[in-house]
Motif scaffolding. Structure first.
Motif, PDB file in Angstrom:
ATOM      1  N   SER A   1       0.843  -1.191   0.000  1.00 47.79           N
ATOM      2  CA  SER A   1       0.000   0.000   0.000  1.00 47.79           C
ATOM      3  C   SER A   1       0.876   1.237   0.000  1.00 47.79           C
ATOM      4  CB  SER A   1      -0.916   0.008   1.219  1.00 47.79           C
ATOM      5  OG  SER A   1      -0.139  -0.033   2.407  1.00 47.79           O
ATOM      6  N   PRO A   2       0.609   2.204  -0.882  1.00 47.06           N
ATOM      7  CA  PRO A   2       1.406   3.438  -0.924  1.00 47.06           C
ATOM      8  C   PRO A   2       1.112   4.310   0.279  1.00 47.06           C
ATOM      9  CG  PRO A   2      -0.425   3.566  -2.459  1.00 47.06           C
ATOM     10  CD  PRO A   2      -0.434   2.174  -1.908  1.00 47.06           C
ATOM     11  N   PRO A   3       1.894   5.359   0.515  1.00 47.45           N
ATOM     12  CA  PRO A   3       1.639   6.270   1.643  1.00 47.45           C
ATOM     13  C   PRO A   3       0.250   6.899   1.557  1.00 47.45           C
ATOM     14  CG  PRO A   3       3.812   6.656   0.724  1.00 47.45           C
ATOM     15  CD  PRO A   3       3.127   5.693  -0.198  1.00 47.45           C
ATOM     16  N   VAL A   4      -0.350   7.108   2.720  1.00 53.45           N
ATOM     17  CA  VAL A   4      -1.704   7.648   2.783  1.00 53.45           C
ATOM     18  C   VAL A   4      -1.729   9.063   2.204  1.00 53.45           C
ATOM     19  CG1 VAL A   4      -3.643   8.207   4.294  1.00 53.45           C
ATOM     20  CG2 VAL A   4      -2.195   6.233   4.799  1.00 53.45           C
ATOM     21  N   LEU A   5      -2.772   9.342   1.421  1.00 45.94           N
ATOM     22  CA  LEU A   5      -3.012  10.639   0.776  1.00 45.94           C
ATOM     23  C   LEU A   5      -1.963  10.996  -0.275  1.00 45.94           C
ATOM     24  CD1 LEU A   5      -4.238  12.831   3.775  1.00 45.94           C
ATOM     25  CD2 LEU A   5      -5.597  11.548   2.121  1.00 45.94           C
ATOM     26  N   SER A   6      -1.154  10.033  -0.673  1.00 44.17           N
ATOM     27  CA  SER A   6      -0.246  10.263  -1.792  1.00 44.17           C
ATOM     28  C   SER A   6      -1.025  10.118  -3.102  1.00 44.17           C
ATOM     29  CB  SER A   6       0.907   9.275  -1.757  1.00 44.17           C
ATOM     30  OG  SER A   6       0.435   7.951  -1.891  1.00 44.17           O
ATOM     31  N   HIS A   7      -0.399  10.501  -4.214  1.00 40.29           N
ATOM     32  CA  HIS A   7      -1.072  10.425  -5.503  1.00 40.29           C
ATOM     33  C   HIS A   7      -1.440   8.982  -5.838  1.00 40.29           C
ATOM     34  CE1 HIS A   7      -0.577  14.620  -6.651  1.00 40.29           C
ATOM     35  NE2 HIS A   7       0.671  14.558  -6.222  1.00 40.29           N
ATOM     36  N   GLU A   8      -0.520   8.062  -5.600  1.00 39.48           N
ATOM     37  CA  GLU A   8      -0.787   6.659  -5.908  1.00 39.48           C
ATOM     38  C   GLU A   8      -1.889   6.095  -5.007  1.00 39.48           C
ATOM     39  OE1 GLU A   8      -0.271   3.576  -8.456  1.00 39.48           O
ATOM     40  OE2 GLU A   8       0.789   5.508  -8.501  1.00 39.48           O
ATOM     41  N   PHE A   9      -1.932   6.534  -3.766  1.00 36.66           N
ATOM     42  CA  PHE A   9      -2.973   6.075  -2.848  1.00 36.66           C
ATOM     43  C   PHE A   9      -4.350   6.543  -3.306  1.00 36.66           C
ATOM     44  CE2 PHE A   9      -5.737   6.754   0.824  1.00 36.66           C
ATOM     45  CZ  PHE A   9      -5.674   5.525   1.456  1.00 36.66           C
TER      46      PHE A   9
ATOM     47  N   LYS B   1      -4.824   7.773 -15.001  1.00 38.71           N
ATOM     48  CA  LYS B   1      -3.453   8.029 -15.446  1.00 38.71           C
ATOM     49  C   LYS B   1      -3.378   8.112 -16.977  1.00 38.71           C
ATOM     50  CE  LYS B   1      -0.920   5.896 -11.619  1.00 38.71           C
ATOM     51  NZ  LYS B   1       0.083   4.863 -11.245  1.00 38.71           N
TER      52      LYS B   1
END
Length: 370
Positions: A9-17, A184
């Motif tokens: 799981s990517p960092p919270v509130l990141s673009h990928e998340f 994307k």
């Protein structure tokens, strides 16, 4: 995408998340609005998002029962916003459970993968909208009396199905703007998609606000049929490149749809509305039957149709050039080797060139040479 399990799981509130979980986040917002119906304090605000507003009850002379009709107003913005959220959720569901599974089987390249997803989403929307629009038109008198496009203008009152159809249309095309980020989309594809999204929003919203929903509905149904055929043909082409017959039928119907759009537009704005009884401009009555607005609407439709024909002609020329180049390359690859001419054989023998098909023995050749 939403509804998808990820190992890391990517960092919270990141673009990928946000991109991976946008459908779940949008579902939470929609659920909060729906939960607002449970409480009396918030029900008045929540119902503004969910139900169609501005209903008017009228009694017709021919019938004893009353009929519920609808107008438009500023509260429709809230309704469009809620169904925009629903469109984002449905987009994610179609992508996750239908298109992604088909992509794994086809093993498409990145370019074809994005086009396949775009055509899959649009084909589903065009199919639903075409069936819905046809069901509405069957209850109208256009098939037998085309003058209903301008008779009784301004058409300030709509039945429920017509208003809900326009609300969903505007919401769907507006949802395409955030989807450019969520999906994307490649930078080179963003301008093309922005063009047709903005054109749809501009024309559909204009027909809705100017009380031209009859003309807008009649023009949208054949246009959606043509676009459905194109995207369905492109889906079949990606599955098998030999399946290209659908593009021929699409090209024929595309030209017919453009001519039909121009004919009905000129008939409505050039002949029908100028002869209507209610002339003038009035925001309170919803009357926009003045020369300036009529000519502006007609010019906008004509310019859009001309732009679409220009894109269509360039597309056909590009396909024709590719086809001619491929045919030329195939002819060069499979052309038979040229056999030597009799004159070339005579020249070779005169210059002392010995052919491989000469059956004389080496000793005889030496004797002749000496």
């Amino acid at each position: 995408m939403g509804f998808r399990k990820k190992n890391k799981s990517p960092p919270v509130l990141s673009h990928e998340f946000v991109i991976q979980n946008h459908a779940d986040m949008v579902s939470c917002v929609a659920m909060i609005i729906l939960l607002g119906l449970m409480f009396e304090v918030t029900a008045k605000f929540a119902i503004m998002f969910i139900t169609v507003q501005y209903n008017v009850t009228q009694s017709l002379d021919e019938r004893a029962e009353q009929v519920n009709l609808y107008q438009y107003g500023p509260k429709d913005i809230a309704t469009v916003f809620f169904y925009l959220l629903i469109a984002v959720i449905l987009h994610a569901l179609i992508q996750e459970y239908i298109l992604d599974k088909m992509n794994r089987r086809l093993h498409l390249s990145k370019t074809k993968h994005s086009k396949f997803n775009e055509s899959g989403q649009l084909a589903a929307f065009y199919l639903l909208s075409f069936i819905w629009g046809c069901s509405i038109l069957t209850a109208e008198e256009f098939a037998t009396n085309p003058t209903f496009l301008w008779e009784g203008y301004p058409h300030t009152h709509m039945v429920f199905q017509v208003k809900f159809f326009y609300i969903c249309q505007i919401a769907y095309w507006l949802h395409g703007l955030p989807e450019l980020y969520f999906q994307k989309v490649r930078k080179e594809d963003i301008p093309r998609q922005l063009y047709y999204i903005c054109l749809y929003v501009f024309h559909i919203t204009g027909a809705y606000i100017l009380n031209l929903h009859r003309l807008g509905l009649v023009l949208l149904v054949p246009h959606y049929l043509v676009e459905l055929l194109f995207h369905a043909s492109r889906l079949f082409y990606f599955s098998d490149e030999n399946k290209q017959k659908g593009f021929t039928l699409w090209a024929l119907l595309f030209v017919i749809a453009r001519l039909l759009t121009l004919t009905l537009s000129v008939l409505t704005f050039g002949f029908g509305l100028p002869r209507a009884e209610n002339q003038g401009f009035s925001l309170a009555k919803g009357n926009f039957n003045v020369l300036t607005i009529r000519m502006t609407c007609l010019a906008a439709i004509c310019l859009t149709q001309a732009w679409m024909m220009w894109k269509f002609i360039n597309f056909q020329l590009k396909k024709w050039r590719e086809h001619s180049q491929s045919q030329a390359s195939k002819k060069k690859a499979f052309s038979p080797k040229s056999k030597p001419h009799k004159k070339d054989l005579a020249r070779g023998s005169a210059n002392g060139v010995v052919k491989s098909d000469d059956k004389t023995s080496p000793r005889v050749r030496k004797a002749k040479a000496s």
